[in-house]
Design a protein around this motif. Sequence first.
Motif, PDB file in Angstrom:
ATOM      1  N   UNK A 445      16.097 -21.556  13.589  1.00 44.87           N
ATOM      2  CA  UNK A 445      15.826 -20.235  13.212  1.00 44.87           C
ATOM      3  C   UNK A 445      14.779 -20.031  12.480  1.00 44.87           C
ATOM      4  N   UNK A 446      14.266 -20.956  11.649  1.00 40.83           N
ATOM      5  CA  UNK A 446      12.908 -20.761  11.132  1.00 40.83           C
ATOM      6  C   UNK A 446      11.828 -20.863  12.100  1.00 40.83           C
ATOM      7  N   UNK A 447      11.932 -21.799  12.942  1.00 40.74           N
ATOM      8  CA  UNK A 447      10.839 -21.955  13.974  1.00 40.74           C
ATOM      9  C   UNK A 447      10.935 -20.749  14.693  1.00 40.74           C
ATOM     10  N   UNK A 448      12.097 -20.083  15.270  1.00 40.63           N
ATOM     11  CA  UNK A 448      12.065 -19.047  16.221  1.00 40.63           C
ATOM     12  C   UNK A 448      11.546 -17.686  15.419  1.00 40.63           C
ATOM     13  N   UNK A 449      11.561 -17.452  14.218  1.00 43.55           N
ATOM     14  CA  UNK A 449      11.051 -16.476  13.551  1.00 43.55           C
ATOM     15  C   UNK A 449       9.659 -16.472  12.986  1.00 43.55           C
ATOM     16  N   UNK A 450       9.115 -17.936  12.838  1.00 43.31           N
ATOM     17  CA  UNK A 450       7.730 -18.034  12.154  1.00 43.31           C
ATOM     18  C   UNK A 450       6.773 -18.315  13.350  1.00 43.31           C
ATOM     19  N   UNK A 451       6.995 -18.924  14.130  1.00 38.00           N
ATOM     20  CA  UNK A 451       5.880 -19.455  15.040  1.00 38.00           C
ATOM     21  C   UNK A 451       5.620 -18.229  16.004  1.00 38.00           C
ATOM     22  N   UNK A 452       4.239 -17.898  16.262  1.00 39.23           N
ATOM     23  CA  UNK A 452       4.074 -16.767  16.975  1.00 39.23           C
ATOM     24  C   UNK A 452       3.376 -17.380  18.320  1.00 39.23           C
ATOM     25  N   UNK A 453       2.626 -18.382  18.320  1.00 34.17           N
ATOM     26  CA  UNK A 453       1.982 -19.193  19.448  1.00 34.17           C
ATOM     27  C   UNK A 453       1.487 -20.239  19.167  1.00 34.17           C
ATOM     28  N   UNK A 454       1.501 -21.107  20.015  1.00 30.55           N
ATOM     29  CA  UNK A 454       1.148 -22.773  20.132  1.00 30.55           C
ATOM     30  C   UNK A 454       0.150 -22.912  21.381  1.00 30.55           C
ATOM     31  N   UNK A 455      -0.927 -23.476  20.947  1.00 31.44           N
ATOM     32  CA  UNK A 455      -1.862 -23.793  21.904  1.00 31.44           C
ATOM     33  C   UNK A 455      -1.927 -25.340  22.024  1.00 31.44           C
ATOM     34  N   UNK A 456      -1.855 -25.965  23.417  1.00 32.54           N
ATOM     35  CA  UNK A 456      -2.178 -27.405  23.537  1.00 32.54           C
ATOM     36  C   UNK A 456      -3.637 -27.514  24.370  1.00 32.54           C
ATOM     37  N   UNK A 457      -4.365 -28.459  23.843  1.00 33.36           N
ATOM     38  CA  UNK A 457      -5.696 -28.513  24.403  1.00 33.36           C
ATOM     39  C   UNK A 457      -6.226 -30.051  24.421  1.00 33.36           C
ATOM     40  N   UNK A 458      -7.248 -30.071  25.385  1.00 29.66           N
ATOM     41  CA  UNK A 458      -7.746 -31.565  25.659  1.00 29.66           C
ATOM     42  C   UNK A 458      -9.246 -31.365  25.860  1.00 29.66           C
ATOM     43  N   UNK A 459      -9.926 -32.272  25.432  1.00 26.83           N
ATOM     44  CA  UNK A 459     -11.421 -32.328  25.556  1.00 26.83           C
ATOM     45  C   UNK A 459     -11.697 -32.647  27.047  1.00 26.83           C
ATOM     46  N   UNK A 460     -12.591 -32.197  27.730  1.00 28.03           N
ATOM     47  CA  UNK A 460     -12.833 -32.330  29.105  1.00 28.03           C
ATOM     48  C   UNK A 460     -14.618 -32.762  29.153  1.00 28.03           C
ATOM     49  N   UNK A 461     -14.926 -33.909  29.669  1.00 30.94           N
ATOM     50  CA  UNK A 461     -16.238 -33.933  29.644  1.00 30.94           C
ATOM     51  C   UNK A 461     -17.087 -33.379  30.779  1.00 30.94           C
ATOM     52  N   UNK A 462     -18.215 -32.825  30.540  1.00 29.34           N
ATOM     53  CA  UNK A 462     -18.790 -31.917  31.415  1.00 29.34           C
ATOM     54  C   UNK A 462     -20.193 -32.492  32.072  1.00 29.34           C
ATOM     55  N   UNK A 463     -20.450 -32.190  33.161  1.00 31.75           N
ATOM     56  CA  UNK A 463     -21.666 -32.636  33.594  1.00 31.75           C
ATOM     57  C   UNK A 463     -22.936 -32.218  33.201  1.00 31.75           C
ATOM     58  N   UNK A 464     -24.054 -32.844  33.086  1.00 29.82           N
ATOM     59  CA  UNK A 464     -25.253 -32.379  32.917  1.00 29.82           C
ATOM     60  C   UNK A 464     -25.959 -31.739  33.827  1.00 29.82           C
ATOM     61  N   UNK A 465     -26.916 -31.140  33.399  1.00 24.44           N
ATOM     62  CA  UNK A 465     -27.931 -30.301  34.478  1.00 24.44           C
ATOM     63  C   UNK A 465     -28.520 -31.018  35.647  1.00 24.44           C
ATOM     64  N   UNK A 466     -28.472 -32.193  35.327  1.00 23.54           N
ATOM     65  CA  UNK A 466     -28.907 -33.164  36.740  1.00 23.54           C
ATOM     66  C   UNK A 466     -27.690 -33.498  37.699  1.00 23.54           C
ATOM     67  N   UNK A 467     -26.679 -32.718  37.728  1.00 25.16           N
ATOM     68  CA  UNK A 467     -25.719 -33.235  38.669  1.00 25.16           C
ATOM     69  C   UNK A 467     -26.021 -32.821  40.177  1.00 25.16           C
ATOM     70  N   UNK A 468     -25.172 -33.215  40.873  1.00 25.82           N
ATOM     71  CA  UNK A 468     -25.349 -33.084  42.233  1.00 25.82           C
ATOM     72  C   UNK A 468     -24.276 -32.387  42.921  1.00 25.82           C
ATOM     73  N   UNK A 469     -24.726 -31.439  43.528  1.00 26.47           N
ATOM     74  CA  UNK A 469     -24.035 -30.286  44.256  1.00 26.47           C
ATOM     75  C   UNK A 469     -23.777 -30.344  45.769  1.00 26.47           C
ATOM     76  N   UNK A 470     -22.725 -30.084  46.327  1.00 25.09           N
ATOM     77  CA  UNK A 470     -22.517 -30.324  47.765  1.00 25.09           C
ATOM     78  C   UNK A 470     -21.359 -29.522  48.018  1.00 25.09           C
ATOM     79  N   UNK A 471     -21.086 -29.291  49.342  1.00 25.43           N
ATOM     80  CA  UNK A 471     -19.845 -28.513  49.788  1.00 25.43           C
ATOM     81  C   UNK A 471     -18.853 -29.473  49.907  1.00 25.43           C
ATOM     82  N   UNK A 472     -17.786 -28.697  49.074  1.00 29.70           N
ATOM     83  CA  UNK A 472     -16.455 -29.683  48.910  1.00 29.70           C
ATOM     84  C   UNK A 472     -15.962 -30.128  50.215  1.00 29.70           C
TER      85      UNK A 472
END
Length: 498
Positions: A445-472
Motif C-alpha cells: 500500500x505504501x508503494x501504490x500511494x507513494x510511487x508516481x513514476x518509474x523509468x527504466x533506461x539503458x545506454x546505447x552507443x551512437x555512430x560517429x559522423x563518419x558512418x556509412x549510410x545506405x538503403x535498408x
Amino acid sequence: MKKKRLGEVLTEQGKISASDLSKALQLQKEKSGYLGELLLQAGLVSKEDLVSTLTEMSGVPYCDCSKLQPKSDTLLLVTAQLAKKYFALPISSDGKSLTVVMAEPHNFRAIEDLRFKTGLKIEPRLGLHAEISQAIDRLYASLQPTSAQITAAPEVLGMEFISSTAQERNVQAMREMQSELQQKSKTTPAVHLVASIIRDAATKQASDIHIEPQQDEAYVRFRVDGVLRDYGRIPRELQNTVSSRIKILSDMDIAERRVPQDGRFLVRIGEHRIDFRVSTLPTQYGEKVVLRLLQGDAPLKDFTTLGIPPEIVHELQRVLCLPQGMLLVTGPTGSGKSTTLYASLAFIQQRSLNVVTVENPVEYVLPGLNQVQINPKAGLTFASCLRSVLRQDPDVVMIGEIRDKETADIALKAAQTGHLVLSTLHTNDSISSVTRLLDLGVPAYEISSAVTAVIAQRLVRRLCACRISAIPTEEYIALLLSVGLKEPPKVHNSPKGC
C-alpha cells in the motif's frame, strides 16, 4: 658495548698499521670521504681485506657493481637523482622486493625512502662508494627508453593533484607528486605512468580505468562508451610501484595488500576537475586497481540531448512538476541513471525550492543545491542522513540509491508527506522496481500511494559522423518490424570501423 670503528678493526686484524690509520684519518680531514676507500686509494689496504672486514662488520653481503648490467626496467624503478643521493644502485627485482647495492646498507632513512618511492621491499647489498658512483654514471647515461618509460607531455605537466583529505601524509604525497611532475628529467617511471594513464583516460572521456595484473605484465584498459578497450601494458617490475603510487594518492595503506581498499583523490586537468574513486582487489598476481572518473564540473544535458523520446520527456516533465510523489530511475550499473536524475534536478531547480541531495559520491556539482555525501565510516548512511534532511524543510529530495529497507521506508514516507523524492534502483526493467521494493519489505500500500513514476533506461552507443549510410535491406526492415517499430527508417547507418 661501544661499537668498534672500521679503522680500529682493520688495525686489530693487522691489515693496516697504526701509522697507516693516522695517515688515512688525516686524509679524511683534508678531503672528506669514506675511511675505507681513502685507505684503498692510498694503497694502504687491499680491496679483499677491506671488503671482508666491511662485510663482517655490517653483516651484509658485498656486491661488485662495477661489471653489473641490470635490466632497464629495474633501473627505471629508481631515478638517477635518488640513486646518486643515497649512492644506491638497483640491480634486480622479483616484483615484490628490490635488491639495491648501497654504500651505507644500514641507512634506515635511505631504505625507507627507496621503499616509499618504489613500493617494494628493499634488500640491501654492500658496495664501495666509488664503484657505485661509477656504475650509476655508466648505467643511467646509457639507459635507453623502453615501452614502460612514458615521456612527460605538456598535458601531464599541466596536471594538478588535489588531496581529498586533510591528513598531512596525503597532502604531502600530493605535493611530492606535483613536484616530480614539474621536474621532468627527475620524474620516476611510476609517476610518468600514473600521470599519463590519467591524462589519456580523461582525454578519451573514459568512465573507468582498469589496471589488471597478470603473470608477466599488467594490462591497462579504459571503459569508453560502456566498452572496455585495451590501452597498454605495464612491465611486471613496475606493477607494484604503479599500484602503490595510486594507493598513496588515494590515502590507502600501501603495506596492506591482502584485503580490498577504497579511496579517492582529485585531479585538475586544464579547466576540468575530475574526482577519482579508487578500489583495489587482491588477485592471484597482485592488486587489481579500478579508478572511476567523475567529472563534477561536466555540463549537464537536457532530456532531449540525452536521447529520451519526446513523448517520454513530456510525461517526465509533468511528473517533475508535481508537489509530491516519487520518481524512480532503474537500470544496470553505468546506464546513466544519475545523469537522468541530475537533468531532472536542473529542470525543476528554482530559487523558491529547497533541493537537497544525498549521494555516494556527489557526481556533479550543481550551484544552488544542497548536496550531501554519505560517509558510512563516520556513521552517515543514506538512512541516517535522510532523517536529518527531512528536518531541513526540503521541497525536493534526491537520494543516490535505495538499497535497504530503512532507506526505502523513509523515502516512501517522505513522498507521502509533501516532498518530491527522486531516486534510483538497480533493476532490469521498470516493473521489477515494485518487486524490488516488496523484497526490501516495503508494504504494497505504501508503494501504490507513494510511487508516481518509474523509468527504466539503458545506454546505447551512437555512430560517429563518419558512418556509412545506405538503403535498408528487406531483412533489416523485417527485423525492425519484428521488434515493434511501425515505420522503419529510409536510411540504414552502419559503422565505418574507425
